[in-house]
Each structure stands twice: as C-alpha cells, then as structure tokens.
Design a protein around this motif. Structure first.
Motif, short mmCIF file in Angstrom:
data_model
loop_
_atom_site.label_atom_id
_atom_site.label_comp_id
_atom_site.label_asym_id
_atom_site.label_seq_id
_atom_site.Cartn_x
_atom_site.Cartn_y
_atom_site.Cartn_z
N ASP A 81 0.82 -1.21 0.00
CA ASP A 81 0.00 0.00 0.00
C ASP A 81 0.86 1.26 0.00
OD1 ASP A 81 -2.41 -1.40 -0.03
OD2 ASP A 81 -2.49 -1.53 2.16
N VAL A 82 1.96 1.24 0.75
CA VAL A 82 2.87 2.38 0.78
C VAL A 82 3.47 2.60 -0.61
CG1 VAL A 82 5.05 3.27 1.72
CG2 VAL A 82 3.39 2.18 3.23
N ARG A 83 3.88 1.52 -1.26
CA ARG A 83 4.47 1.60 -2.60
C ARG A 83 3.45 2.15 -3.59
NH1 ARG A 83 6.67 -3.05 -2.15
NH2 ARG A 83 8.67 -2.35 -1.43
N ARG A 84 2.23 1.66 -3.53
CA ARG A 84 1.17 2.14 -4.43
C ARG A 84 0.90 3.63 -4.19
NH1 ARG A 84 -4.37 -0.02 -3.25
NH2 ARG A 84 -5.06 2.09 -2.88
N GLY A 85 0.78 4.03 -2.92
CA GLY A 85 0.55 5.43 -2.59
C GLY A 85 1.68 6.32 -3.06
N MET A 86 2.91 5.84 -2.93
CA MET A 86 4.06 6.61 -3.37
C MET A 86 4.02 6.83 -4.88
SD MET A 86 8.11 5.79 -2.85
CE MET A 86 8.32 4.85 -4.33
N GLU A 87 3.73 5.78 -5.62
CA GLU A 87 3.65 5.91 -7.08
C GLU A 87 2.55 6.87 -7.49
OE1 GLU A 87 5.87 4.88 -9.30
OE2 GLU A 87 7.00 4.16 -7.57
N GLU A 88 1.40 6.80 -6.83
CA GLU A 88 0.29 7.70 -7.16
C GLU A 88 0.63 9.15 -6.82
OE1 GLU A 88 -3.16 6.08 -5.19
OE2 GLU A 88 -3.18 4.30 -6.46
N LEU A 89 1.33 9.38 -5.70
CA LEU A 89 1.68 10.74 -5.29
C LEU A 89 2.71 11.39 -6.20
CD1 LEU A 89 1.73 10.69 -1.40
CD2 LEU A 89 0.29 12.09 -2.88
N LYS A 90 3.46 10.61 -6.96
CA LYS A 90 4.45 11.18 -7.87
C LYS A 90 3.79 12.07 -8.93
CE LYS A 90 8.06 7.73 -7.31
NZ LYS A 90 8.80 6.61 -7.94
N ALA A 91 2.50 11.92 -9.14
CA ALA A 91 1.77 12.80 -10.06
C ALA A 91 1.59 14.20 -9.47
CB ALA A 91 0.41 12.20 -10.40
N PHE A 92 1.77 14.34 -8.15
CA PHE A 92 1.53 15.61 -7.46
C PHE A 92 2.79 16.25 -6.88
CE2 PHE A 92 -2.17 12.83 -6.94
CZ PHE A 92 -3.11 13.57 -7.64
N ASN A 99 4.27 19.69 -5.91
CA ASN A 99 4.53 20.59 -7.03
C ASN A 99 3.86 21.93 -6.78
OD1 ASN A 99 5.96 18.62 -8.45
ND2 ASN A 99 4.12 17.86 -9.47
N PRO A 100 4.42 23.02 -7.31
CA PRO A 100 3.78 24.33 -7.17
C PRO A 100 2.35 24.29 -7.71
CG PRO A 100 5.99 24.57 -8.07
CD PRO A 100 5.68 23.09 -8.05
N GLY A 101 1.44 24.91 -6.97
CA GLY A 101 0.05 24.99 -7.39
C GLY A 101 -0.81 23.80 -7.00
N VAL A 102 -0.19 22.75 -6.42
CA VAL A 102 -0.95 21.58 -5.99
C VAL A 102 -1.40 21.82 -4.55
CG1 VAL A 102 -0.85 19.10 -5.49
CG2 VAL A 102 0.28 20.01 -7.52
N ALA A 103 -2.69 21.61 -4.29
CA ALA A 103 -3.25 21.83 -2.96
C ALA A 103 -2.60 20.90 -1.92
CB ALA A 103 -4.75 21.61 -2.97
N GLY A 104 -2.46 21.41 -0.70
CA GLY A 104 -1.89 20.62 0.39
C GLY A 104 -0.60 21.24 0.90
N ARG A 105 -0.03 20.62 1.95
CA ARG A 105 1.24 21.10 2.51
C ARG A 105 2.34 21.04 1.45
NH1 ARG A 105 -0.89 17.95 6.32
NH2 ARG A 105 0.37 16.18 5.75
N LYS A 106 3.18 22.06 1.44
CA LYS A 106 4.25 22.11 0.44
C LYS A 106 5.22 20.96 0.62
CE LYS A 106 4.10 26.98 -0.55
NZ LYS A 106 4.84 28.19 -0.83
N GLN A 107 5.50 20.61 1.88
CA GLN A 107 6.35 19.45 2.16
C GLN A 107 5.85 18.76 3.42
OE1 GLN A 107 10.28 21.12 2.41
NE2 GLN A 107 10.20 21.25 4.63
#
Length: 185
Positions: A120-131, A142-150
């Motif tokens: 699940d961690v691996r899947r979530g990591m791959e999906e988050l690479k889009a953001f 990424n700049p302009g993506v909602a949520g905490r910057k880091q």
C-alpha cells in the motif's frame, strides 16, 4: 503455529520514499486495512539510509542484530538493544553509523489509525508522484498543488491512501524507550 524460514523469504527494496539503501524480508503480516494490522520483518539499512526527525501514527519495536543507528538526542540502537517507538512520539533524526541488520515489528496502536503494509505504501508513493516528488526524506508538492508544500513521506502517503488528514495521537511517552539486553541477567 507459523514457522517461517527467513532466508527463503524474498528480499525486497523498501522505504524508497526516504531514500538510501533499505531492504527487508517480510516474515508475517496481519489483516490489511484493519486497525490491528502488523508486519514483522528483518531489515537491512545502509549508511546512506537516514530519516529526519518524525513520528508515526503506529507503533514499532526494533531489535538491532548488527550495526549501529544513532537517533541523536534519543540515543543509539546498537546490537542487543530493543527500541520501542510509540505512536505519536517524535524520534530522530536517524543516521546509520554502520550498515544495520534488525528485526522490526510495526503495528497499529491504540489510536486505531492502523498500519499500512509495504504494498500500500508503494502504491501510494507511485500515485503521489503525479503531485510532487520524494526528495531528501520528505514529500515535496509541485507548485500549485493543494496541500502542505512538504511533509513526512509516510504521512503524505497515509493521507493520500485514506483520503483524510492524519491525526497524530497524543504521545504517551516523552521519547522512544531503548532497552539494552546486555543489562539483564
């Protein structure tokens, strides 16, 4: 009773979201996506594997077989030392002074937040690479993506996977508990 031959279990790369060398052999797991889920593994960490000061919403025990990990003001995990890292308790930063080999038990704690298995961690990591990207032990949006910057990478993955903000439980201990087995008869 379940008997597992560790040398017959696949050795897999893990914790890519933190960076550095990390491999583990998962010996046994609990029921995925349940509050009481768990994982027992044997982990190998290189000297290039490090972790910033952070905390989790799950609990873990680490027993050092060989090598040494320095957790700064929280102490060192050396051979024969058992570390208990309670949910909600900050620890680290972690620097491995040598390559390490340890037994790790991670499990959902009293908060009921559960524990994400590596798949699940691996899947979530791959999906988050889009953001954003995983860099220097953190997730950077990424700049302009909602949520905490880091944010802490596991926290970002957990929030993405669960679709809600992570609420850390109130820490029941001031810091991790380290027990030196050589101090016992």
């Amino acid at each position: 009773m379940l008997i597992v031959q560790a040398d017959e279990v696949e050795r897999r790369r893990g914790l890519e979201h933190r960076g550095g060398t990390f491999f583990s052999r998962t010996l046994v797991t609990g029921e995925p996506r349940t509050p009481g889920n768990f994982k027992l593994s044997i982990s190998e960490n290189g000297v290039d594997h490090h972790g910033p000061r952070h905390r989790h919403n799950f609990e873990q025990f680490r027993f050092m077989i060989s090598g040494e990990a320095d957790f700064a003001r929280d102490g060192k995990l050396a051979p024969g030392v058992l570390g208990y890292f309670p949910e909600g308790v900050f620890y680290g930063p972690q620097t491995n002074l040598e390559n390490t080999l340890l037994i790790v038990l991670q499990f959902g704690g009293a908060s009921g937040s559960g524990y994400l298995l590596p798949a699940d961690v691996r899947r979530g990591m791959e999906e988050l690479k889009a953001f954003g990207e995983f860099r220097d032990g953190l997730f950077h949006r990424n700049p302009g993506v909602a949520g905490r910057k880091q944010s802490d990478p596991y926290q970002a993955i957990w929030e993405h996977f669960n679709g809600r903000l992570m609420r850390f439980p109130k820490a029941r201990y001031a810091k991790p508990v380290l027990v030196d087995s050589a101090s016992f008869g």
